[in-house]
Design a protein around this motif. Sequence first.
Motif, PDB file in Angstrom:
ATOM      1  N   GLU A  42       0.792  -1.228   0.000  1.00 11.94           N
ATOM      2  CA  GLU A  42       0.000   0.000   0.000  1.00 11.94           C
ATOM      3  C   GLU A  42       0.831   1.287   0.000  1.00 11.94           C
ATOM      4  OE1 GLU A  42      -1.099  -2.769   1.885  1.00 11.94           O
ATOM      5  OE2 GLU A  42      -2.486  -3.095   0.223  1.00 11.94           O
TER       6      GLU A  42
ATOM      7  N   THR B 102      -0.288 -14.006  -0.138  1.00 15.42           N
ATOM      8  CA  THR B 102      -1.161 -14.344  -1.270  1.00 15.42           C
ATOM      9  C   THR B 102      -2.260 -13.285  -1.393  1.00 15.42           C
ATOM     10  OG1 THR B 102      -2.665 -15.692   0.049  1.00 15.42           O
ATOM     11  CG2 THR B 102      -0.788 -16.837  -0.983  1.00 15.42           C
ATOM     12  N   GLY B 103      -2.172 -12.270  -0.539  1.00 16.50           N
ATOM     13  CA  GLY B 103      -3.142 -11.182  -0.621  1.00 16.50           C
ATOM     14  C   GLY B 103      -2.747 -10.193  -1.706  1.00 16.50           C
TER      15      GLY B 103
ATOM     16  N   SER C  80      -1.839  -7.026  -3.693  1.00 19.93           N
ATOM     17  CA  SER C  80      -2.498  -5.723  -3.571  1.00 19.93           C
ATOM     18  C   SER C  80      -3.973  -5.938  -3.931  1.00 19.93           C
ATOM     19  CB  SER C  80      -1.862  -4.708  -4.522  1.00 19.93           C
ATOM     20  OG  SER C  80      -2.490  -4.763  -5.781  1.00 19.93           O
ATOM     21  N   VAL C  81      -4.804  -4.965  -3.626  1.00 20.44           N
ATOM     22  CA  VAL C  81      -6.239  -5.137  -3.905  1.00 20.44           C
ATOM     23  C   VAL C  81      -6.515  -5.284  -5.404  1.00 20.44           C
ATOM     24  CG1 VAL C  81      -7.111  -3.985  -1.831  1.00 20.44           C
ATOM     25  CG2 VAL C  81      -6.601  -2.625  -3.876  1.00 20.44           C
TER      26      VAL C  81
ATOM     27  N   SER D 257       0.175 -16.325   3.598  1.00 20.44           N
ATOM     28  CA  SER D 257      -1.034 -15.772   4.211  1.00 20.44           C
ATOM     29  C   SER D 257      -2.243 -16.302   3.452  1.00 20.44           C
ATOM     30  CB  SER D 257      -0.988 -14.241   4.153  1.00 20.44           C
ATOM     31  OG  SER D 257      -0.812 -13.792   2.822  1.00 20.44           O
TER      32      SER D 257
ATOM     33  N   PHE E 121      -9.662 -10.367   9.206  1.00 21.66           N
ATOM     34  CA  PHE E 121      -9.844  -8.911   9.265  1.00 21.66           C
ATOM     35  C   PHE E 121     -11.161  -8.547   9.934  1.00 21.66           C
ATOM     36  CE2 PHE E 121      -6.615  -7.033   6.279  1.00 21.66           C
ATOM     37  CZ  PHE E 121      -6.014  -8.213   5.864  1.00 21.66           C
TER      38      PHE E 121
END
Length: 284
Positions: free
Chosen positions: A14, A81-82, A84-85, A104, A143
């Motif tokens: 981010e 494995t997230g 970026s959005v 993750s 989250f």
Amino acid sequence: MSSTLITVAPTGAESAKADVPALPVTLAELVATARACEAAGAAVVHVHIRDAATRPTLDLGLLRETVAALRETDLVVQLSTGGSVHDPYEDRLKVLDAAPDACSLTCGTVNFGDDVFMNPWGFAAELYRETQARGIVPEFELFDLGHVATMNRLLDRYGPPAGGRVHCDLVMGVPGGFAGDLRTVAAAVGQLPAEATWSATGIGRASLPVMFAALAGGGHLRVGMEDTLTYAKGRPVRGNEELVARAAEAARLAQRPPMTTAEARAFLGVRPAPAPGPTAPPAA
Ligand code: KMH
Ligand code: ZN
């Protein structure tokens, strides 16, 4: 009392290097940070990488190179494995081809500031089954409370994770997810399965309340510039290692000293680290 697993999340997807000069974005910067954080008490590194223009990337060749380079340390290498959005599901699944120790695995969609971090059931289930097939230890990223239900659904339907331990990370203070305070840490922990272990990280100003709540509640810690860019009011973080050093000091004060990397490998059920060597050639 048990010892404390400290994970460092040094980069994230981010923040921009232009805004945060201390952010490690090159491979050399990442490895130097990882070494310093290991010396300061971290046992796991949660990795996001950047391309030559310092933009977030899931480029498989770069991920492989990164995993190989981080073998200079004994840290458990946990790839995100997230991403970026903006990253597509296929690229996020392919992260496992870089053969990290761990990854993750976010258990649900969440509003993420002005964006949406997408993790529908089908994607989470496919990712989970792939981690089982490859022996990559997942960390369940939670989250919000609904994510606990999805984690339980994964465990009920597909059985225990690689490594055998259900280990979660509570990400607190994302605008759209859990609040970053003691009350919410307690509420989240109260919903976890009895056998689960957990760490917590607070985003931004939630960093310290969440760290102390986690230590008081028997949890483990994640810190790093992915989550926190301010060390104290008006004082930017100078490097990830100072966040790790502060977490390690807090853990020692709580009579729960940092786990060594060998202890962390045993705790998470991670395979022994392969000996350092040349980067594997990319798959055809
Ligand atoms: N960058 C966020 C959209 C993870 O690494 O798995 C997602 C994230 C979670 O950081
Ligand atoms: Zn991340």
